[in-house]
Design a protein around this motif. Sequence first.
Motif, PDB file in Angstrom:
ATOM      1  N   ALA A 166     -31.097  28.800   9.522  1.00 53.66           N
ATOM      2  CA  ALA A 166     -32.244  28.085   8.957  1.00 53.66           C
ATOM      3  C   ALA A 166     -33.172  29.058   8.263  1.00 53.66           C
ATOM      4  CB  ALA A 166     -32.987  27.355  10.065  1.00 53.66           C
ATOM      5  N   GLY A 167     -33.952  28.542   7.338  1.00 53.07           N
ATOM      6  CA  GLY A 167     -34.978  29.350   6.699  1.00 53.07           C
ATOM      7  C   GLY A 167     -34.467  30.295   5.652  1.00 53.07           C
ATOM      8  N   LEU A 168     -33.332  29.946   5.029  1.00 54.20           N
ATOM      9  CA  LEU A 168     -32.834  30.770   3.935  1.00 54.20           C
ATOM     10  C   LEU A 168     -33.844  30.751   2.801  1.00 54.20           C
ATOM     11  CD1 LEU A 168     -29.030  30.031   3.485  1.00 54.20           C
ATOM     12  CD2 LEU A 168     -30.133  32.057   4.403  1.00 54.20           C
ATOM     13  N   PRO A 169     -34.292  31.919   2.351  1.00 55.82           N
ATOM     14  CA  PRO A 169     -35.215  31.946   1.215  1.00 55.82           C
ATOM     15  C   PRO A 169     -34.462  31.665  -0.084  1.00 55.82           C
ATOM     16  CG  PRO A 169     -34.706  34.178   1.931  1.00 55.82           C
ATOM     17  CD  PRO A 169     -33.947  33.252   2.841  1.00 55.82           C
ATOM     18  N   THR A 170     -35.195  31.351  -1.131  1.00 55.85           N
ATOM     19  CA  THR A 170     -34.534  31.122  -2.417  1.00 55.85           C
ATOM     20  C   THR A 170     -33.892  32.429  -2.863  1.00 55.85           C
ATOM     21  OG1 THR A 170     -36.691  31.495  -3.409  1.00 55.85           O
ATOM     22  CG2 THR A 170     -35.936  29.220  -3.281  1.00 55.85           C
ATOM     23  N   PRO A 171     -32.686  32.328  -3.404  1.00 56.45           N
ATOM     24  CA  PRO A 171     -31.979  33.544  -3.825  1.00 56.45           C
ATOM     25  C   PRO A 171     -32.679  34.206  -5.012  1.00 56.45           C
ATOM     26  CG  PRO A 171     -30.777  31.580  -4.493  1.00 56.45           C
ATOM     27  CD  PRO A 171     -31.904  31.117  -3.632  1.00 56.45           C
ATOM     28  N   PRO A 172     -32.382  35.478  -5.260  1.00 56.30           N
ATOM     29  CA  PRO A 172     -32.993  36.191  -6.385  1.00 56.30           C
ATOM     30  C   PRO A 172     -32.799  35.412  -7.685  1.00 56.30           C
ATOM     31  CG  PRO A 172     -31.663  37.691  -5.059  1.00 56.30           C
ATOM     32  CD  PRO A 172     -31.423  36.313  -4.536  1.00 56.30           C
ATOM     33  N   PRO A 173     -33.788  35.473  -8.583  1.00 62.25           N
ATOM     34  CA  PRO A 173     -33.706  34.726  -9.841  1.00 62.25           C
ATOM     35  C   PRO A 173     -32.400  34.992 -10.587  1.00 62.25           C
ATOM     36  CG  PRO A 173     -35.491  36.372  -9.868  1.00 62.25           C
ATOM     37  CD  PRO A 173     -35.020  36.243  -8.470  1.00 62.25           C
ATOM     38  N   GLY A 174     -31.816  33.926 -11.133  1.00 63.75           N
ATOM     39  CA  GLY A 174     -30.584  34.073 -11.903  1.00 63.75           C
ATOM     40  C   GLY A 174     -29.343  34.040 -11.049  1.00 63.75           C
ATOM     41  N   THR A 175     -29.515  33.898  -9.732  1.00 59.09           N
ATOM     42  CA  THR A 175     -28.337  33.867  -8.871  1.00 59.09           C
ATOM     43  C   THR A 175     -28.307  32.607  -8.024  1.00 59.09           C
ATOM     44  OG1 THR A 175     -29.353  34.917  -6.936  1.00 59.09           O
ATOM     45  CG2 THR A 175     -28.469  36.379  -8.623  1.00 59.09           C
ATOM     46  N   GLN A 176     -27.113  32.305  -7.511  1.00 54.36           N
ATOM     47  CA  GLN A 176     -27.015  31.187  -6.602  1.00 54.36           C
ATOM     48  C   GLN A 176     -26.197  31.596  -5.378  1.00 54.36           C
ATOM     49  OE1 GLN A 176     -24.089  28.968  -9.504  1.00 54.36           O
ATOM     50  NE2 GLN A 176     -24.434  27.724  -7.667  1.00 54.36           N
ATOM     51  N   PHE A 221     -29.508  39.713   1.151  1.00 50.35           N
ATOM     52  CA  PHE A 221     -28.750  39.108   0.055  1.00 50.35           C
ATOM     53  C   PHE A 221     -27.804  40.188  -0.441  1.00 50.35           C
ATOM     54  CE2 PHE A 221     -32.619  36.391  -0.734  1.00 50.35           C
ATOM     55  CZ  PHE A 221     -31.987  35.171  -0.536  1.00 50.35           C
ATOM     56  N   TYR A 222     -26.585  39.804  -0.768  1.00 51.54           N
ATOM     57  CA  TYR A 222     -25.673  40.755  -1.385  1.00 51.54           C
ATOM     58  C   TYR A 222     -25.196  40.176  -2.706  1.00 51.54           C
ATOM     59  CZ  TYR A 222     -21.742  43.822  -2.273  1.00 51.54           C
ATOM     60  OH  TYR A 222     -20.874  44.702  -2.861  1.00 51.54           O
ATOM     61  N   LEU A 262     -27.914  45.260  -2.727  1.00 54.49           N
ATOM     62  CA  LEU A 262     -28.448  44.629  -1.528  1.00 54.49           C
ATOM     63  C   LEU A 262     -29.931  44.343  -1.720  1.00 54.49           C
ATOM     64  CD1 LEU A 262     -27.084  46.755   1.443  1.00 54.49           C
ATOM     65  CD2 LEU A 262     -26.789  44.309   1.100  1.00 54.49           C
ATOM     66  N   ILE A 263     -30.372  43.199  -1.247  1.00 57.50           N
ATOM     67  CA  ILE A 263     -31.799  42.877  -1.309  1.00 57.50           C
ATOM     68  C   ILE A 263     -32.229  42.393   0.070  1.00 57.50           C
ATOM     69  CG2 ILE A 263     -33.527  41.350  -2.343  1.00 57.50           C
ATOM     70  CD1 ILE A 263     -31.561  41.198  -4.785  1.00 57.50           C
ATOM     71  N   ASP A 264     -33.334  42.948   0.562  1.00 49.62           N
ATOM     72  CA  ASP A 264     -33.825  42.557   1.885  1.00 49.62           C
ATOM     73  C   ASP A 264     -34.314  41.119   1.920  1.00 49.62           C
ATOM     74  OD1 ASP A 264     -33.343  44.870   3.208  1.00 49.62           O
ATOM     75  OD2 ASP A 264     -35.365  45.677   3.006  1.00 49.62           O
ATOM     76  N   ILE A 265     -34.026  40.467   3.039  1.00 53.60           N
ATOM     77  CA  ILE A 265     -34.649  39.188   3.356  1.00 53.60           C
ATOM     78  C   ILE A 265     -35.540  39.491   4.557  1.00 53.60           C
ATOM     79  CG2 ILE A 265     -34.288  36.834   4.161  1.00 53.60           C
ATOM     80  CD1 ILE A 265     -31.451  36.988   3.024  1.00 53.60           C
ATOM     81  N   VAL A 293     -26.126  36.976   2.917  1.00 58.73           N
ATOM     82  CA  VAL A 293     -26.079  35.841   2.005  1.00 58.73           C
ATOM     83  C   VAL A 293     -25.501  36.335   0.679  1.00 58.73           C
ATOM     84  CG1 VAL A 293     -27.407  34.034   0.872  1.00 58.73           C
ATOM     85  CG2 VAL A 293     -28.113  34.863   3.138  1.00 58.73           C
ATOM     86  N   HIS A 294     -24.271  35.924   0.407  1.00 56.25           N
ATOM     87  CA  HIS A 294     -23.608  36.340  -0.832  1.00 56.25           C
ATOM     88  C   HIS A 294     -24.116  35.501  -1.988  1.00 56.25           C
ATOM     89  CE1 HIS A 294     -20.300  38.834   0.981  1.00 56.25           C
ATOM     90  NE2 HIS A 294     -20.797  38.223   2.044  1.00 56.25           N
ATOM     91  N   VAL A 295     -24.569  36.164  -3.034  1.00 57.32           N
ATOM     92  CA  VAL A 295     -25.036  35.443  -4.225  1.00 57.32           C
ATOM     93  C   VAL A 295     -24.292  35.940  -5.463  1.00 57.32           C
ATOM     94  CG1 VAL A 295     -27.328  35.110  -3.212  1.00 57.32           C
ATOM     95  CG2 VAL A 295     -26.926  37.030  -4.754  1.00 57.32           C
ATOM     96  N   ARG A 296     -24.293  35.112  -6.497  1.00 53.36           N
ATOM     97  CA  ARG A 296     -23.624  35.430  -7.772  1.00 53.36           C
ATOM     98  C   ARG A 296     -24.507  34.981  -8.930  1.00 53.36           C
ATOM     99  NH1 ARG A 296     -18.055  34.012  -7.795  1.00 53.36           N
ATOM    100  NH2 ARG A 296     -16.875  35.561  -6.589  1.00 53.36           N
ATOM    101  N   ARG A 297     -24.417  35.695 -10.003  1.00 50.76           N
ATOM    102  CA  ARG A 297     -25.078  35.251 -11.247  1.00 50.76           C
ATOM    103  C   ARG A 297     -24.481  33.906 -11.658  1.00 50.76           C
ATOM    104  NH1 ARG A 297     -28.374  38.080 -12.152  1.00 50.76           N
ATOM    105  NH2 ARG A 297     -28.521  40.340 -12.098  1.00 50.76           N
ATOM    106  N   HIS A 298     -25.338  33.027 -12.193  1.00 44.74           N
ATOM    107  CA  HIS A 298     -24.757  31.760 -12.648  1.00 44.74           C
ATOM    108  C   HIS A 298     -25.041  31.512 -14.125  1.00 44.74           C
ATOM    109  CE1 HIS A 298     -28.715  30.000 -10.867  1.00 44.74           C
ATOM    110  NE2 HIS A 298     -28.903  30.449 -12.063  1.00 44.74           N
TER     111      HIS A 298
END
Lengths: 141, 141
Positions: free
Chosen positions: A118-128, B99-100, B107-110, B136-141
């Motif tokens: 729970a409480g996942l923050p919004t991912p970095p801009p431009g990513t999902q 976030f990865y 890597l980005i801290d949460i 939390v794995h993220v990708r550019r979209h």
Amino acid sequence: MRRKLRETANETATMRLRHAGLRPTRQRNELAKLLFRNGHRHLTAEMLHAEAVSEGVKVSLATVYNTLHQFTQAGLLLQVVVDPTRSYFDTNTADHQHFYCEDESSLIDIPGPDIAVAGLPTPPPGTQIKRVDVVVHVRRH
Amino acid sequence: MRRKLRETANETATMRLRHAGLRPTRQRNELAKLLFRNGHRHLTAEMLHAEAVSEGVKVSLATVYNTLHQFTQAGLLLQVVVDPTRSYFDTNTADHQHFYCEDESSLIDIPGPDIAVAGLPTPPPGTQIKRVDVVVHVRRH
DNA sequence: TCAACAGTTTAGAATTATTCTAAATTGCAG
DNA sequence: CTGCAATTTAGAATAATTCTAAACTGTTGA
């Protein structure tokens, strides 16, 4: 007349490969049979290669690496990163998490719905968000 | 009379090392200064070595590896496993997650309290939970 | 049925990250 | 200061993985 089990397993493996868009070659078939014959497993390329060799399946280590990656890309396997020195592949591709026991470098499944993040923050801009991996590190006490 | 900043940084690094039970050698001092001079960082042994060299700090890659592991054991750093091909060390040892971004291997801290993991099952018999890692794995979209 | 070609496999070399080794150096207790 | 244990280091060694280029095989279509 009932067909032999081996024959059926072959057809299943072939189907699985075709479905995934992979040409069903002898090596891919045999590796698929080893991987998916019983319950779910966590294993490295070396482990699968050793198993293949010990059961008389002729396949090179390079092919095992290639195949594991192709299967992963095709969604047949999941790559689990827990140990900086080796890569594990998981035949369970459903949403689930892991216990990792450092003492014995072993992975144990945690069934999917048990864990909730729970409480996942919004991912970095431009990513999902693509996936959320939870690894519970445990130790003998 | 106000003492020079450099001098103070040196004392801070030395203190930190003594506190951790590590003999404050020239190399460990200089690496500690690089690691902890500003906000939190994620970096590999190669990255830290390159930084040291580029700033005129004389230290071998082997020592950087040794030092990162000693700092980790002493609780000064956290080792983060996300990429099967490299090991990251995190100067933030507080409870937090990452976030990865696979696109750029970054890597980005949460921050710690943001994420909550619920429904952890009891660990395998004979073991106890040591740490819960969420990536939390993220990708550019 | 089979020729042909793209896709696949393979042995072995190459690469990459990391650890080891044994000799030189250094920090510090006395 | 001296001596010794802890530390550092260059370079070799290791381990996991990827690459390469040549041999092989599955499939397609005549």
